[in-house]
Design a protein around this motif. Structure first.
Motif, short mmCIF file in Angstrom:
data_model
loop_
_atom_site.label_atom_id
_atom_site.label_comp_id
_atom_site.label_asym_id
_atom_site.label_seq_id
_atom_site.Cartn_x
_atom_site.Cartn_y
_atom_site.Cartn_z
N ALA A 1 -12.80 -1.93 3.78
CA ALA A 1 -12.05 -3.10 4.26
C ALA A 1 -10.72 -2.67 4.90
O ALA A 1 -10.35 -3.18 5.95
N ALA A 2 -10.03 -1.73 4.26
CA ALA A 2 -8.75 -1.25 4.84
C ALA A 2 -8.98 -0.59 6.19
O ALA A 2 -8.19 -0.77 7.11
N SER A 3 -10.07 0.15 6.31
CA SER A 3 -10.36 0.85 7.57
C SER A 3 -10.73 -0.11 8.69
O SER A 3 -10.31 0.07 9.83
N VAL A 4 -11.50 -1.13 8.36
CA VAL A 4 -12.00 -2.03 9.41
C VAL A 4 -11.01 -3.14 9.75
O VAL A 4 -10.76 -3.42 10.92
N VAL A 5 -10.44 -3.79 8.73
CA VAL A 5 -9.58 -4.95 9.00
C VAL A 5 -8.14 -4.80 8.52
O VAL A 5 -7.36 -5.75 8.57
N ARG A 6 -7.80 -3.60 8.03
CA ARG A 6 -6.45 -3.31 7.58
C ARG A 6 -5.98 -4.21 6.45
O ARG A 6 -4.80 -4.57 6.35
N ASP A 7 -6.92 -4.60 5.59
CA ASP A 7 -6.57 -5.39 4.42
C ASP A 7 -7.63 -5.16 3.36
O ASP A 7 -8.77 -4.80 3.67
N ASN A 8 -7.25 -5.35 2.12
CA ASN A 8 -8.17 -5.25 0.99
C ASN A 8 -7.46 -5.84 -0.22
O ASN A 8 -6.34 -6.35 -0.10
N LEU A 9 -8.09 -5.76 -1.37
CA LEU A 9 -7.49 -6.33 -2.58
C LEU A 9 -6.15 -5.67 -2.90
O LEU A 9 -5.16 -6.35 -3.19
#
Length: 174
Positions: free
Chosen positions: A143-151
């Motif tokens: 998620a961080a790699s693709v959309v620059r966000d995660n939990l």
């Protein structure tokens, strides 16, 4: 989950995207349909919630039967889903770089977030712990790699705004 749906309905949340279509997946982090359709880039975060809830509840309540721990996890997730859709939390999210247009979740999205949490809980119960840790890390990194966000980033930005994180996330804007 019925209580979760009822409370969200009484709070004025829409059942599903008011855009007139129902989509399985919304991959565009900037779409107004984000958190309105069935699944999106925040679904992995809810799977990670389940993994974390399983681990924490196993640690804190080791004698409580697993089905009751799952019930407790569903109550916690449902409470969060309700809190997440209050005006105060929605406004707090809007202060983050990636959530400027956030309007809250649709009821169906919120319920499926809870199902995603239950999936993570179940996977944590069934998989060996190294595989569970690897899965959680893989979901966070993807998620961080693709959309620059995660939990992790979501929690950090919710608790305290970090200019370096916000600048990196804003680099993803169209």
């Amino acid at each position: 989950m019925a209580i979760q749906a009822l409370v969200l309905h009484l709070m004025g949340r829409v059942w599903i995207c008011s855009c007139g279509t129902v989509r399985l997946w919304v991959g565009d982090i900037w779409s107004p349909e984000l958190s309105q359709q069935l699944f999106d880039w925040y679904t992995p975060s809810h799977i990670v919630h389940g993994i974390l809830f399983y681990g924490l509840l196993r640690l804190v309540l080791p004698r409580l039967a697993v089905p009751w721990r799952l019930v407790l996890a569903v109550v916690i997730e449902g409470a969060w889903e309700i809190a997440e859709n209050t005006p105060w939390v929605i406004e707090a999210y809007r202060q983050q770089a990636l959530a400027a247009g956030y309007t809250g979740d649709s009821i169906v999205n919120s319920l499926l977030d809870t199902v995603a949490m239950m999936t993570g809980f179940t996977l944590a119960r069934l998989l060996p712990w190294p595989a569970t840790v690897a899965l959680a890390l893989a979901l966070e990194i993807a998620a961080a790699s693709v959309v620059r966000d995660n939990l992790t980033l979501n929690v950090l930005n919710f608790v305290h705004r970090f200019p370096a994180i916000e600048a990196w996330q804003k680099g993803a804007q169209r």
